[in-house]
Every structure is written in structure tokens, then in C-alpha cells.
Write an enzyme that holds these catalytic residues in place. Structure first.
Site, short mmCIF file in Angstrom:
data_model
loop_
_atom_site.label_atom_id
_atom_site.label_comp_id
_atom_site.label_asym_id
_atom_site.label_seq_id
_atom_site.Cartn_x
_atom_site.Cartn_y
_atom_site.Cartn_z
N HIS A 189 1.99 5.26 -0.31
CA HIS A 189 0.98 4.49 -1.04
C HIS A 189 0.63 5.25 -2.31
O HIS A 189 0.35 6.45 -2.27
CB HIS A 189 -0.30 4.33 -0.21
N TYR A 246 -8.78 3.42 2.00
CA TYR A 246 -7.68 2.97 2.85
C TYR A 246 -6.49 3.91 2.73
O TYR A 246 -5.87 4.31 3.73
CB TYR A 246 -7.24 1.54 2.47
N HIS A 263 5.84 5.32 4.85
CA HIS A 263 5.74 4.59 3.58
C HIS A 263 4.75 5.30 2.67
O HIS A 263 3.78 5.90 3.12
CB HIS A 263 5.34 3.14 3.79
N HIS A 265 1.89 7.48 4.74
CA HIS A 265 1.48 7.11 6.09
C HIS A 265 2.74 6.97 6.95
O HIS A 265 3.73 6.40 6.50
CB HIS A 265 0.74 5.76 6.09
#
Length: 308
Positions: A138, A33, A136, A123
């Protein structure tokens, strides 16, 4: 205020009525992801991956970073933490390379100083409430900080041996071990606040926002305080901004869709109110300066002795 979330992925399995074994958490899936690979390779049409970085991996990982997280899923003990995931909203009024600089500073604080194996990516895509970009960061990391001892993949995830570290697995540097304890979330948010504000002071100490139709210059620094604590400390009356439940975002049920529209309207109204409340002094100063300039212009116009 800013958004920063931290959660732990715990390895656990359960049996269905048909006898099928289901895994409730997967570090490998979280990795795909984050990197938009595997089953998540079909990214959103307007999404950009601004940055991707991996670090502090054991030697057996080589360049296959997904293998580390796959191995964590395989060898971590049942009900043990296989990964910690972090999501941090980044300023959208600084340049991409400045966001990367900020992200690397956050990685240094959250991962590198403890030698945590990690994967990270930025992202960037339009938000669900507007067309404004919402970048943002991750980060996912293992709490098993490298200690210089070479271990096989299986041994790496075994229990740490206090008396003979080379015989056991890599030690987990949990919040308790690091001395954070129950204050872990507060420490995490303090680190994020400090790093964001350092970058903003360096590149964008102010920003221009619209308040009641006026473009007003305000400080762009962030605060880790909750809405309640911010109101108490600064004598404000900010409203809580609710989060949108994930199920509403993708539901096709008419009642859910109506609830989503109402929730989006409330969020926008609360955000607008909070901006006006947070920066009321700057808006008032802006309007005073505007009125003063208008008076000066009017006085200069009528004092002009030149003939018509």
C-alpha cells in the site's frame, strides 16, 4: 498478470437531512488503514505488517506522519485531491527482505523522484480463496511534491502561485503536469511491471507450479497486459477472472453467501484453466522429459546383465 490499482481520494462533504456534515473521503483514515493504527489497530489475526516507511514530509510534520494526512483533510480545497492510493500485489515466492527491496524501488519510481510526501506499508495475510499468503504493498502519496520552499501547514495546501511560488502553496504535480495525461494508468502499470520483473530476474527467475498434478518449472515474470491483449499477443484463450465485490465478502445474507461461494468456485476454475493455458508449452515439455526419463530407466533396467 498482476494486480495493481490506483485511485484518487477527493475531498468533499455533504449535509444529511438532519444537518450533519459528512466527509466522503479522508486521507487520515486511509493512513490509519495503511498503518493499522487508530480505528484500524485491530488487524486480522493472521496479518503481518512486513514493512512500513514514510518519506518526503515537510519539516512541520516531524515524526507525526498522521499529522500530514490530517492536515491535508483540513486544508486541501473542496473537491481537490487529498491523496492518491496505490495497491500492488507482490510476489509471494520471494523472501520478505526481497519484497522490501522491491517496494522501495517502487516508492523511488512513484514518489521519491517527484518528492511526493508518502506513507507505505506491506500487508501480508492469507488470501480469501486459499491459505496462501498474499503480500501486497500500500502506498498513499500527495501530489504536492516538495520544492525546497518552507511553508506553514495551511500554506502548503493552498493553490500554487506560478509567478511567486513562495507566496502560494506547493504545486500539484498531476498526471497532466508530469506529461502522462490519459496514459497515467498505463505508465503506472509499466513501472510496476518493470520493477517486479527486475526483482524476479534477480532472485527468482523461475517458479514451480502444479499443472494437472505435475510440478512444472515455469518463468516467474509478470505481464501488465490485460487478459484480452495477452490472448491477442500470445495466441492464448485465457478467461477473465472476476473480482469479488466487497459487499459479498462480509454479507450475512444467505443469497449473498451462496453467490459468494459460486463466485469463488468460478474464480478458482478460471485461475486453474489460465495456468494450464499460459504454461501449456512448459507442461508439454515437462511431460516429454518425464516420458524420456521413464524410457531411459526402462531400457537401462532390461539391459542390466546382472543376475537376479
Amino acid at each position: 498478470m498482476f494486480f495493481a490499482g490506483l485511485k484518487h481520494l477527493t475531498k468533499s462533504t455533504y449535509l444529511t437531512q438532519t444537518g450533519r456534515t459528512i466527509k466522503s473521503a479522508s486521507a487520515q483514515a486511509a493512513y490509519h488503514y495503511l498503518t493499522r493504527t487508530g480505528q484500524f489497530s485491530q488487524r486480522k489475526s493472521n496479518e503481518v505488517i512486513e514493512f512500513e516507511q514514510h518519506g518526503n514530509m515537510p519539516s512541520w510534520v516531524k515524526l507525526d506522519h498522521a499529522n500530514f494526512w490530517k492536515t491535508a483533510d483540513l486544508y486541501e480545497r473542496e473537491k481537490g485531491r487529498i491523496a492518491t492510493t496505490v495497491v500492488i500485489a507482490l510476489p509471494n515466492h520471494i523472501r520478505p527482505e526481497q519484497r522490501i527491496e522491491l517496494s522501495q524501488a517502487l516508492i523511488q519510481e512513484l514518489c521519491d523522484q517527484h518528492q511526493f510526501p508518502y506513507s507505505a506499508a506491506i500487508h501480508r495475510h492469507a488470501g480469501s480463496l486459499s491459505d496462501i499468503d498474499q503480500p501486497h504493498l500500500h502506498i498513499m502519496y500527495s501530489e504536492r511534491g516538495l520544492d525546497g520552499i518552507e511553508r506553514s501547514p495551511e500554506q502548503f495546501f493552498k493553490q500554487w502561485n506560478r509567478k511567486a511560488p513562495e507566496r502560494g502553496g506547493t504545486r500539484k504535480l498531476t498526471a497532466d503536469v508530469l506529461g502522462y495525461g490519459r496514459d497515467h494508468i498505463e505508465v503506472f502499470r509499466e513501472i510496476v511491471e518493470q520493477q517486479i520483473n527486475q526483482i524476479l530476474k534477480k532472485y527468482a527467475p523461475t517458479k514451480t507450479i502444479e499443472i494437472k498434478g505435475e510440478m512444472v518449472e515455469v518463468p516467474s515474470l509478470v505481464s501488465r497486459l490485460s487478459t484480452k491483449d495477452y490472448n491477442t499477443q500470445y495466441g492464448k484463450a485465457l478467461k477473465e477472472v472476476p473480482m469479488i465485490p466487497p459487499y459479498l465478502m462480509y454479507s450475512k445474507d444467505e443469497d449473498d453467501m451462496q453467490e459468494l461461494d459460486e463466485l469463488k468456485t468460478m474464480i478458482q476454475e478460471h485461475r486453474r484453466f489460465n495456468i494450464e493455458e499460459m504454461y501449456s508449452e512448459y507442461y508439454e515439455a515437462h511431460m516429454r522429459l518425464k516420458a524420456e526419463k521413464q524410457r531411459h530407466y526402462s531400457a537401462s533396467y532390461f539391459d542390466d546383465p546382472s543376475p537376479f
